[in-house]
Each structure stands twice: as structure tokens, then as C-alpha cells.
Design an enzyme around this catalytic site. Structure first.
Site, PDB file in Angstrom:
ATOM      1  N   GLU A   1       0.790  -1.233   0.000  1.00 17.49           N
ATOM      2  CA  GLU A   1       0.000   0.000   0.000  1.00 17.49           C
ATOM      3  C   GLU A   1       0.823   1.285   0.000  1.00 17.49           C
ATOM      4  O   GLU A   1       0.833   2.038   0.978  1.00 17.49           O
ATOM      5  CB  GLU A   1      -0.963  -0.002   1.196  1.00 17.49           C
ATOM      6  CG  GLU A   1      -1.901  -1.190   1.204  1.00 17.49           C
ATOM      7  CD  GLU A   1      -3.020  -1.084   2.228  1.00 17.49           C
ATOM      8  OE1 GLU A   1      -2.947  -0.219   3.122  1.00 17.49           O
ATOM      9  OE2 GLU A   1      -3.987  -1.863   2.130  1.00 17.49           O
TER      10      GLU A   1
ATOM     11  N   GLU B   1      -5.576  -8.560   0.395  1.00 11.81           N
ATOM     12  CA  GLU B   1      -6.262  -8.272   1.653  1.00 11.81           C
ATOM     13  C   GLU B   1      -7.719  -7.983   1.371  1.00 11.81           C
ATOM     14  O   GLU B   1      -8.042  -7.259   0.427  1.00 11.81           O
ATOM     15  CB  GLU B   1      -5.690  -7.019   2.356  1.00 11.81           C
ATOM     16  CG  GLU B   1      -4.365  -7.205   3.019  1.00 11.81           C
ATOM     17  CD  GLU B   1      -3.861  -5.932   3.709  1.00 11.81           C
ATOM     18  OE1 GLU B   1      -4.697  -5.107   4.172  1.00 11.81           O
ATOM     19  OE2 GLU B   1      -2.643  -5.773   3.774  1.00 11.81           O
TER      20      GLU B   1
HETATM   21  C1  FCB Z   1      -4.699  -2.199   5.324  1.00 11.11           C
HETATM   22  C2  FCB Z   1      -3.343  -2.584   5.878  1.00 11.11           C
HETATM   23  C3  FCB Z   1      -3.391  -3.665   6.912  1.00 11.11           C
HETATM   24  C4  FCB Z   1      -4.572  -3.493   7.832  1.00 11.11           C
HETATM   25  C5  FCB Z   1      -5.850  -3.341   7.048  1.00 11.11           C
HETATM   26  C6  FCB Z   1      -7.096  -3.242   7.888  1.00 11.11           C
HETATM   27  O1  FCB Z   1      -4.644  -0.889   4.871  1.00 11.11           O
HETATM   28  O2  FCB Z   1      -2.507  -3.021   4.833  1.00 11.11           O
HETATM   29  O3  FCB Z   1      -2.164  -3.656   7.595  1.00 11.11           O
HETATM   30  O4  FCB Z   1      -4.366  -2.436   8.683  1.00 11.11           O
HETATM   31  O5  FCB Z   1      -5.756  -2.211   6.236  1.00 11.11           O
END
Ligand code: FCB
Length: 468
Positions: A165, A373
Site C-alpha cells: 500500500e 487483503e
Molecule cells: C490495510 C493494511 C493492513 C490493515 C488493514 C485493515 O490498509 O494493509 O495492515 O491495517 O488495512
């Protein structure tokens, strides 16, 4: 009809070093910017810190046992740079490398494929003291750190991500200031974004040299953006947010340079770009990792493009804006206020489908995708029966798996899906108050309890299909 996934599809969980490891001073680990940030009064909810987090530094065998119960065949985790090189660019700490080496061996013994992220935000503080990501020397330090890690683990780890990110590394941490190092300066953030992209591109050939049979990519958080009203101003505002948030990273990585509208909106704050940078950034990827949590609906109430630009910065609270909608014409999208997570993020599975199909169609050069994610924060509690009942999380995951399946059917080469997250952990500025886990963690006893959603996910991984 049963929604079956392709053979070999990867089902995993994701974590990050600082969020789970604890033991922040053990075995020679250096200080990271997150240790320093946590020590800043008011920065983190309840004054929580990276200790104890989940004590995964010593409890990783328990965590792998949980993963076996969940039936995952892949695990995405990150490496703490300050464990490997405590001051960022000096001596190597072999105890830090040993930890990850043991972890990788234990994963492979359990039949779980390791996916390693090299940078998930815990920069050595010593590098921050020299300017952090604003200093081009950090790019060289990152390349050296990458070389050291991949040389050690590359015989067993084949799946690598440079950064997690970059939007958060740059803008959340240097413009909004909510994350370490807590800077609030747009010009700095834009330079950091550029330097991080150069560091990404610089690391790719290092990974390939040390791990010739491996795969290297990057993980981007993406936020599909929709105009609230069918007005020119709203379409323009949506496009601007889309360019600033999504395309600012994707376009240079895919060799298209920075997107024009966002570039123009940053007039006076443009990054310094050195000759050759854009070619380095555009080195080919083996895959793209996408983190998806929610969408954004934007609204620019009254008119001109310039106003839309200015207004965009103030558009955090979509809810309030809906009050204006009725006066201005047709509503295209509106945030569903009744369908949000414990963090207030709207649940919008269609956004995942839109995102995957958009990126695949518009950037045909990307050979493979992973959802790296996806998950939901909920106010989970341990019930009297000793279980954690989280039907909301099951519903959330099911809908998002369906969206991913739909994208697969429509031709997106999606190879795997990592749920955020294996277990409740240190959720950055929210501390341990924001629970995203498939497993409940009691932070007093460190006891792990698989939630109902984890049990359900176990049935999905077992069937390689979406189950009820
Ligand atoms: C993302 C992050 C991860 C976690 C999630 C909820 O932005 O990569 O570490 O905090 O959000």
C-alpha cells in the site's frame, strides 16, 4: 449452483510484522518508525503499542496450527526491516534473519506457501532520522535490505511483494499524518510516493537475481470511486479521486506516467523525478496484489471543475453530502449508511468485481492477480459459550468471494485470495480496539479462539468453493 474455484487456487490469510510480532526489542531488533509513533501521546487509541501485539515472534507455531485448522494453503506476512538491519543500512542482525527462516520452514512443513512482503510500514527509525522516504539514500538501503532477505530466504520463498500500500506509506503517513511518521505535508507525501515507487522498481531485479524461479509484484490498496450525482462536477470529482488514489500508483507502474488530471491538481507540489526513474518504476510485474475494503462515493455540490478540485479534499463525510442530493438531479450512487463495518467502512462487494475487471481490462499487461487483503472490522465479543459469533463477517466474506468468483468467470486471472486477517492484532492508529481477525485474540492471555467466520472459512478452503 456451487461456486467452485479453479484447482490450485490459493486461500490464505494475511498479516504484517508490526501488527502481530510483539517482542519489539528482542534479539537485537532496532527501533522502527512505528515504535516511535506509538510513543507519541494521542497517536494511538488507548495508548496501545507494538507490544505485546500477538507475540507471534514466539507464538508462531500456535499461529501455524491455527492456519492448519483454517485449511489455508498460503500465508502472506511481512518482514520487519529493523530486525534484519537494526539501523537500516548498517550491520546485519543474523538473529532477525533466523526468525524468518524458522517461520518459513515451519510454514513449508505445514504445507503452507509463504508470500513475503518486504515493506509493510516498519521503517527503521535510524533511516527516518536521515529523512526517511524523502531521502533517496533510503532507496539504496531498501535495495540492499531486499538483497539480504532474498539471499537468505529465496531458496524457499518464491512469492515476493516489494511494498504494501504505497498510498498509505505516502499520503496517509505524510499528508494526513495518521500513520507513522505522522507528517502533514502534501509536497512531502508526493515525493515519498515517487521515491517509494522508485524503490519498488529498484528492488524487482534484485529479487529476480537472487530468486530466479520466483515471482515479484507489489500490493496496492484500491478504492473504486463513484460519482454520487449524474452531474459533470461529480463525474469530474470521481475521476480526480480515482486518479489520486488508484492511478497515481498503477499508471507509472504500468509505464503510463502519472495521470494528467491528478498531476495538474498537484500543481506546485510535483515530485522531483530524476532521469531514468519512470523506466525503473515501470519494470514488469509478475503479479499485482490488490487490497480491497470499500469504495468511495464522491460529490461536488455546486459546479465548476475548480470547485470540484477544492471540494474533494473536504469530502470525507459522504453521509452529510447526501442531504444536498435531492436538489441537484439524478442520484447515481449513495453510500449505504446501514451497511458499514465497525470502522464505518461501507460494505460494497460489487466494488471488488468492478475493481478487478477494470484493472484487468484497462491494463492487459498484468499476468496475474491476487486479492492480497480483504476483511471487516467488527466489535467481536467472546460469548458465554466460549465462541465468537460473527455472522456479519461470514456474510461479508461470502459476498466478496462471490464477487471474486464472478470476476474469475469474466476472465480475470485471479490466482488467490488472502483474508485480512489471521487473528485480531495491533490495528495501527486504532490499536487493538479494531478487530479484523478470523481468530479472536485475548490480549491479556494471548489465547487464540477461532471465530465462527474462521470455522466457516475452513469449510470454504476445504471445498475450494463458496459454502453456506
Ligand atoms: C490495510 C493494511 C493492513 C490493515 C488493514 C485493515 O490498509 O494493509 O495492515 O491495517 O488495512
Amino acid at each position: 449452483m456451487v461456486k467452485q474455484f479453479p484447482q490450485g487456487f490459493l486461500w490464505g490469510t494475511a498479516t504484517a510484522s508490526f501488527q502481530i510480532e510483539g517482542y519489539t526489542t528482542a534479539d537485537g531488533r532496532g527501533e522502527s518508525i512505528w515504535d516511535r509513533f506509538c510513543a507519541t501521546p494521542g497517536a494511538i487509541e488507548n495508548g496501545d503499542t507494538g507490544d505485546p501485539a500477538c507475540e507471534s515472534y514466539v507464538r508462531y507455531p500456535e499461529d501455524i496450527a491455527v492456519m492448519r485448522d483454517l485449511g489455508v494453503n498460503a500465508y502472506r506476512f511481512s518482514i520487519a526491516w529493523p530486525r534484519i538491519i537494526p539501523d537500516g543500512d548498517g550491520a546485519v542482525n543474523s538473529k532477525g534473519l533466523d526468525y524468518y527462516s524458522r517461520l518459513v520452514d515451519a510454514l513449508l512443513d505445514a504445507g503452507i506457501r509463504p508470500f513475503v512482503t518486504l515493506y509493510h510500514w516498519d521503517l527503521p527509525q535510524a533511516l527516518q532520522d536521515k529523512g526517511g522516504w524523502t531521502n533517496r539514500a533510503t532507496i539504496d538501503a531498501f535495495a540492499r535490505y531486499t538483497d539480504i532477505v532474498v539471499r537468505c530466504l529465496g531458496d524457499r520463498v518464491k512469492d515476493w511483494a516489494t511494498f504494501n500500500e504505497p498510498w498509505c506509506v505516502a499520503f496517509l503517513s505524510h499528508e494526513i499524518g495518521e500513520h507513522a511518521p505522522g507528517v502533514k505535508n502534501r509536497k512531502v507525501a508526493i515525493q515519498v510516493a515517487h521515491n517509494v515507487l522508485v524503490a519498488h522498481g529498484t528492488a524487482l531485479p534484485v529479487i529476480r537475481q537472487r530468486c530466479p524461479d520466483g515471482r515479484a509484484g507489489i500490493v496496492l490498496n484500491m478504492e473504486p470511486t463513484y460519482p454520487m450525482m449524474d452531474t459533470e462536477a461529480d463525474h469530474h470529482a470521481a475521476e480526480l479521486n480515482h486518479q489520486r488514489f488508484n492511478r497515481w500508483f498503477l499508471d507509472p507502474i504500468m509505464g503510463r506516467g502519472y495521470p494528467a488530471l491528478a498531476w495538474a491538481s498537484y500543481a506546485g507540489n510535483e515530485p522531483e523525478i530524476r532521469p531514468g526513474d519512470m523506466d525503473i518504476i515501470a519494470r514488469p510485474l509478475d503479479y499485482l496484489g490488490i487490497n480491497y475494503y470499500s469504495r468511495k462515493v464522491v460529490h461536488a455540490p455546486s459546479g465548476s471543475h475548480q470547485e470540484a478540485n477544492l471540494h474533494l479534499d473536504a469530502m470525507q463525510d459522504d453521509a452529510k453530502q447526501q442531504g444536498h442530493a435531492a436538489y441537484e438531479g439524478r442520484i447515481l450512487h449513495h453510500r449505504d449508511e446501514d451497511n458499514v463495518s465497525a470502522r464505518g467502512w461501507e460494505v460494497y462487494p460489487q466494488g471488488l468485481y468492478d475493481l478487478l475487471t477494470w484493472v484487468h481490462t484497462d491494463y492487459p499487461g498484468i499476468p496475474a492477480f491476487f486479492v492480497t487483503e480483504n476483511g471487516i472490522a467488527w466489535n467481536d465479543v467472546m460469548a458465554g459459550d466460549g465462541h465468537v459469533h460473527d455472522p456479519e463477517r461470514i456474510a461479508f466474506l461470502k459476498q466478496h468471494f462471490e464477487a471474486a468468483h464472478h470476476a474469475l468467470e469474466d476472465g480475470v486471472p485471479l490466482r488467490g485470495y488472502f483474508v485480512w486477517t489471521l487473528m485480531d492484532n495491533f490495528e495501527w492508529a486504532f490499536g487493538t480496539s479494531s478487530r479484523f481477525g478470523l481468530t479472536y485474540v485475548d490480549f491479556n492471555t494471548q489465547q487464540r479462539t477461532i471465530k465462527d467466520s474462521g470455522r466457516w472459512f475452513g469449510r470454504v478452503t476445504h471445498a475450494n468453493a463458496i459454502v453456506d
